[in-house]
Every structure is written in C-alpha cells, then in structure tokens.
Design an enzyme around this catalytic site. Structure first.
Site, PDB file in Angstrom:
ATOM      1  N   LYS A  19     -40.749  16.379 -10.974  1.00  0.00           N
ATOM      2  CA  LYS A  19     -39.460  16.722 -10.987  1.00  0.00           C
ATOM      3  C   LYS A  19     -38.924  18.322 -11.581  1.00  0.00           C
ATOM      4  O   LYS A  19     -37.819  18.466 -11.517  1.00  0.00           O
ATOM      5  CB  LYS A  19     -38.666  15.827 -12.199  1.00  0.00           C
ATOM      6  CG  LYS A  19     -38.948  14.325 -11.925  1.00  0.00           C
ATOM      7  CD  LYS A  19     -38.543  13.707 -10.748  1.00  0.00           C
ATOM      8  CE  LYS A  19     -37.015  13.898 -11.038  1.00  0.00           C
ATOM      9  NZ  LYS A  19     -36.101  12.878  -9.853  1.00  0.00           N
TER      10      LYS A  19
HETATM   11  N1  PMP Z   1     -42.325   8.979 -11.332  1.00  0.00           N
HETATM   12  C1  PMP Z   1     -42.132   9.401 -12.264  1.00  0.00           C
HETATM   13  C2  PMP Z   1     -43.267   9.486 -13.632  1.00  0.00           C
HETATM   14  C3  PMP Z   1     -40.920   9.959 -12.485  1.00  0.00           C
HETATM   15  O1  PMP Z   1     -40.502  10.529 -13.645  1.00  0.00           O
HETATM   16  C4  PMP Z   1     -40.137   9.893 -11.318  1.00  0.00           C
HETATM   17  C5  PMP Z   1     -38.647  10.607 -11.558  1.00  0.00           C
HETATM   18  N2  PMP Z   1     -37.727   9.689 -12.112  1.00  0.00           N
HETATM   19  C6  PMP Z   1     -40.333   9.263 -10.234  1.00  0.00           C
HETATM   20  C7  PMP Z   1     -41.698   8.930 -10.231  1.00  0.00           C
HETATM   21  C8  PMP Z   1     -39.586   9.094  -9.014  1.00  0.00           C
HETATM   22  O2  PMP Z   1     -39.199  10.515  -8.468  1.00  0.00           O
HETATM   23  P1  PMP Z   1     -37.783  10.344  -7.639  1.00  0.00           P
HETATM   24  O3  PMP Z   1     -36.549  10.392  -8.543  1.00  0.00           O
HETATM   25  O4  PMP Z   1     -37.787  11.576  -6.953  1.00  0.00           O
HETATM   26  O5  PMP Z   1     -37.441   9.266  -6.939  1.00  0.00           O
END
Ligand code: PMP
Length: 356
Positions: free
Chosen positions: A54
């Site tokens: 992120k």
């Molecule tokens: N895994 C973790 C540990 C995350 O913090 C996030 C972000 N919320 C994600 C996966 C998923 O990513 P995205 O928001 O791009 O779908």
C-alpha cells in the site's frame, strides 16, 4: 566484488524513492512439497520502505493530489480511513512532505499498526468493529465527519481514487512482467517467459485490478487472475450472497461492501477463492519456516487461495505445466502482527530441540 547496477545503485532523494521495486522470489520448497511443476513465484512487498504493497498507492495518491492542487503544502490536512497499511504509507509520505495526517481505523486492526502510525506522527481514531461500513460511527463515517469539521482537510479515499489501481498498473504489474521476462528459461529452470496466473488478496481491490490491467493489456491477454477473499465475509464474488458477514481475524482483505476501484469485469478478475483464518495462519507459518519469508497474515490467505485454485481442473493444467509462471502477491510483513495471538501461537510453540 560484484557491481550492482539495478535496485538502489544510486543515492535516493527520500524514503519515497524506496517504495516498490520489490523482488519476485521463487517458492521452490513449497512447490516441491505440493508436487507442483509450475514456477510458484512471490512478489514480496514487505521490503518496500513502508513495509507493504500500500506504500505505492499512498505515494501515488499524494503526488496526484499535489499535482491537481487538491493538497497544498503548509495548509492541507490529510484524513484517510484504512485497515492500516495505506495509513502507514500515507504517514511516511506525510512525514516527508510535512502534512498533518489523521487515520481512522477499526478496533480489530493490530496494535502494531497504530503504534507505527503514531511513531510516524499521525493521529489515530479507532472505530468500533461492529459498525457497518456506511454507519456514521464506522471508519468511513468518522473520516467524513472529521473532514467536515477540520478546515482544509482532504480525504484521498483509496476506495474510489483512480490512482489506487493506477499505481499498480504503472508499478506493481510492470515490475512483475519485467522480472518474469528478464529471467531466461533454462533446462533446469524452464519458464514460459509469461505471467500465466496472478493471485492476490482483495481489500480495496486496487492491487488486483491494476495488476490485472497491466498484465492483460500489455503482456498476456490470457493471463488468469485469481482474487482471494476471506471466508465468512461478504463475498465480493457474490457466490453466497445469502451469508451474512461474520468476523474474521485476517487484516487488510475482505470488506462488507464492494469498493469502487475493484473492477467487476469478469475478464479482469477471472476466479475467486475464499480462505479461512486457520488455513491462512498455517500458510504464514509455512512461508516462514520453509521459505524464510517474514510475511503477514494476508500472505497466508493468498498462498492458501493459490494452492486451492491450483487443485481445480483449470488450475491442475497450469500446476502440472513445467515452466508456467504463477505469481502470488504477498502484501505485507509480520512486523504488523508480532503481538497477535495467531502469530505467537506458532512462533512460540516448542519444536524439536538440539539443545542437550
Ligand atoms: N493485504 C493487506 C495486509 C492489506 O493491508 C491490503 C490492503 N487493504 C491488502 C492485502 C489488499 O490490497 P488492496 O486494497 O489493493 O485490495
């Protein structure tokens, strides 16, 4: 001594330049244990300077908002509802650029994330777990209220901000493609020189949407993209829309609403797999004990989902095809979860000892 000419071979201007450019690492031991002939490859995001996938969107959203005149240095206050990792990326970026930052985060997210956010200078407001996403007391509701009350405050809104999927279309996806096409196929390590399958956990859906677009538009239009969602949450796949949302421990994936940035085109995300907390924790332990990777909980969900999908009829064909490349996105590291019961359960479980 070998001269390194690629990653970080030059002085960087700030930690923002150390976001992304993460390695693609073979999971050979797990692949062998599972009898897989394909290459099982992990895009390991905890090595990014803020510690997760992120960071990329935090940087992209701030830079775009500055470009568009939405954020004004010395004046604007940034507010964001997040499960933590976007907050950490924003806190890092805001620390460097001098913006005050307020993060709203549900109570179930780890203490480590809150501590880190505060250490980076952010303020943190915790919101009750049980609040529905659109309630005024939930993390999004509180963020919106704060924005109305605080002058010059801005919510960049990762759930609807186009720079979320774009950051992955422009960086994560191309990095994966570049690593796969630049690694030659050899008799001992055959490769299709293509990304055949991409698997990621889905929170906002920015990662899977952006990477899928990069892969399908400019690399391999037949690439199969698999989304991983925690079981017992509101299924984004809508396969069991009669089940009500139930609690789960894994952080960062699975929401009780469908975020705007998640592409609902079946051609962008081809398949969905739902995973349990227990399986995910077991797979985190496997990633640590057999591959030495210091990953967080959702990485265990992604490995669980990947192995489950590779057992399906379509998955079997890929799993048994020598040289096909299956890429898993491992989103964050164990740093965020060191005090969590699920981690301590396996970390401190006594194993065989050689100490007399
Ligand atoms: N895994 C973790 C540990 C995350 O913090 C996030 C972000 N919320 C994600 C996966 C998923 O990513 P995205 O928001 O791009 O779908």
């Amino acid at each position: 001594m070998a001269l390194h000419t690629d990653r970080y071979s030059q002085i960087l201007d700030s930690a923002l330049d150390a976001i992304g450019n993460t390695p693609l690492i073979r999971l050979d031991r797990i692949a062998a244990e599972e009898g897989l002939k394909c290459n099982l490859l992990a895009k390991v995001e905890f090595v990014s300077s803020g510690g997760s996938v992120k960071d990329r969107i935090a940087k992209a959203m701030i830079l775009a908002a500055e470009r568009d005149g939405i954020l004004i240095p010395g004046k604007s206050v940034v507010i964001e509802p997040t499960s933590g990792n976007t907050g950490i990326g924003l806190a890092m970026t805001c620390a460097i650029k001098g913006y005050p930052l307020i993060i709203t985060m549900s109570e179930r997210m780890s203490r480590e994330k809150e501590t880190l956010l505060r250490a980076l200078g952010a303020e943190v407001v915790r919101t009750p777990n049980e609040e529905p996403w659109d309630s005024p007391k939930g993390l999004i509701g509180v963020a919106k209220r704060l924005q109305q009350e605080i002058p010059h405050s801005v919510i960049l809104d990762q759930y609807s901000n186009v720079n979320n999927p774009l950051a992955h279309e422009y960086t994560t996806g191309p990095e994966i493609i570049s690593a796969v096409v630049s690694t030659p196929s050899t008799p001992t390590r055959p490769s299709s020189l293509m990304v055949d399958v991409f698997i990621a956990g889905v929170g906002t859906g920015g990662t899977i949407t952006g990477v899928s677009r990069a892969l399908k538009k400019s690399h391999n239009s037949n690439c199969i993209v698999v989304g991983v969602d925690p079981v017992r949450t509101f299924p984004l796949s809508l396969i069991s829309h009669l089940t009500l949302p139930k609690p789960y421990v894994i952080e960062g994936i699975g929401y009780d609403f469908v975020p705007q940035v998640l592409s609902r085109e079946p051609t962008d995300v081809n398949h969905w797999v739902q995973t349990s907390d227990e399986d995910a924790f077991h797979m985190v332990e496997r990633l640590m004990k057999t591959e030495g990777l210091l990953v967080g909980g959702s990485s265990g969900s992604v490995l669980t989902g990947a192995l489950a999908w590779l057992k399906t009829k379509q998955g079997q064909k890929i799993a048994q095809a020598e040289g096909s490349n299956v890429v898993l996105l491992l989103a964050d590291g164990v740093r965020n979860y060191m005090s969590k019961e699920w981690f301590l359960n396996f970390a401190l479980r006594p194993g065989p000892s050689r100490i007399p």
